[in-house]
Design an enzyme around this catalytic site. Sequence first.
Site, PDB file in Angstrom:
ATOM      1  N   GLY A   1      36.550  41.784  31.950  1.00  0.00           N
ATOM      2  CA  GLY A   1      35.928  40.480  32.207  1.00  0.00           C
ATOM      3  C   GLY A   1      34.452  40.539  31.832  1.00  0.00           C
ATOM      4  N   GLY A   2      33.602  40.668  32.854  1.00  0.00           N
ATOM      5  CA  GLY A   2      32.147  40.613  32.672  1.00  0.00           C
ATOM      6  C   GLY A   2      31.618  41.395  31.471  1.00  0.00           C
TER       7      GLY A   2
ATOM      8  N   GLU B   1      42.151  34.649  39.371  1.00  0.00           N
ATOM      9  CA  GLU B   1      41.320  33.450  39.600  1.00  0.00           C
ATOM     10  C   GLU B   1      42.167  32.183  39.522  1.00  0.00           C
ATOM     11  OE1 GLU B   1      38.311  34.420  36.709  1.00  0.00           O
ATOM     12  OE2 GLU B   1      37.624  36.048  38.007  1.00  0.00           O
TER      13      GLU B   1
ATOM     14  N   TRP C   1      36.964  36.014  28.551  1.00  0.00           N
ATOM     15  CA  TRP C   1      35.622  35.409  28.576  1.00  0.00           C
ATOM     16  C   TRP C   1      35.432  34.444  29.749  1.00  0.00           C
ATOM     17  CZ3 TRP C   1      33.596  33.969  23.017  1.00  0.00           C
ATOM     18  CH2 TRP C   1      33.686  35.095  22.196  1.00  0.00           C
TER      19      TRP C   1
ATOM     20  N   GLU D   1      45.431  44.306  37.933  1.00  0.00           N
ATOM     21  CA  GLU D   1      44.053  43.941  38.255  1.00  0.00           C
ATOM     22  C   GLU D   1      43.908  43.770  39.766  1.00  0.00           C
ATOM     23  OE1 GLU D   1      41.902  42.098  34.693  1.00  0.00           O
ATOM     24  OE2 GLU D   1      42.801  40.466  35.801  1.00  0.00           O
TER      25      GLU D   1
HETATM   26  C1  PEP Z   1      39.004  39.877  34.623  1.00  0.00           C
HETATM   27  O1  PEP Z   1      38.468  38.789  34.615  1.00  0.00           O
HETATM   28  O2  PEP Z   1      40.186  39.984  34.303  1.00  0.00           O
HETATM   29  C2  PEP Z   1      38.234  41.058  35.027  1.00  0.00           C
HETATM   30  C3  PEP Z   1      38.847  42.214  35.119  1.00  0.00           C
HETATM   31  O3  PEP Z   1      36.907  40.859  35.301  1.00  0.00           O
HETATM   32  P1  PEP Z   1      35.780  42.017  35.521  1.00  0.00           P
HETATM   33  O4  PEP Z   1      35.931  43.002  34.399  1.00  0.00           O
HETATM   34  O5  PEP Z   1      34.480  41.270  35.460  1.00  0.00           O
HETATM   35  O6  PEP Z   1      36.037  42.627  36.849  1.00  0.00           O
END
Ligand code: PEP
Length: 256
Positions: free
Chosen positions: A236-237, A99, A10, A169
């Site tokens: 994520g989003g 991040e 989140w 990721e």
């Molecule tokens: C994440 O925050 O781990 C991520 C994969 O974000 P998103 O799905 O928004 O790319």
Amino acid sequence: MRRKIIAGNWKMYKTNSEALNLVKKLNIRLKKKPAKKSQVVIFPPFTALSSISQELKKSKIQVGAQNLFWETEGAYTGEISAAMIKSTGAKWVLIGHSERRQYFKEEEKVINRKIKLALQNKLKVILCVGETLELRQQNLTKDIILNQVEWGLKGLKPVHLQDLVIAYEPVWAIGTGKTATPNQAQEIHNFLREILDALVGGDMGQKMTLLYGGSVKPENAAGLFSQPDIDGALVGGACLDPVSFSKIIEAGEKTF
Ligand code: PEP
């Protein structure tokens, strides 16, 4: 069969009341269409961990924190310990998210300390690894992934790895809408299994759950989940919308 996981990060979204609202909606959707093939884990902000864990007491959805501090306790203003996280009812922790690496300068040594502390405290860990666009363009993807996994696993025994999941990721795919293609993701997941076999042995490459993260959406989830080495997603989003997140979970039900 490896455990399948659909996880939702989140990030720094949702106050307590907003968080409860979101989780109630998700719970209603999952009661109608339960996740039978995957474990759903959500990672709300620290401030909502207790109330969400309480709300989900009777649900199969598990809860995790997005970070923890590398010492047990002490004069570390603003930090959160593993014991504090456990006391909220959370069972998981995300470590090494890009991040955190980018904005908080978390280095491999610190990430390794956090993993050890989390596992010692019986928290399950999702370790995030991945290359930046710059490194991919320099053909250094595999070097950086190898380095991140080597560091992450330093000092761990094979028995610890049953509580560790790795999420690949690619940094260039996080929050950008640019997903790795299923083939690109599969190639790195397969490479991760080779690394695990080489570093740990004992068929660990085949045993460990590996997730893909980076702009996973209902539209691309099934393509990723149908790859042989991808065991789910770190979202994520799209996890901030209960409809999108449950559709991703449904894609898992149809594909795994
Ligand atoms: C994440 O925050 O781990 C991520 C994969 O974000 P998103 O799905 O928004 O790319």
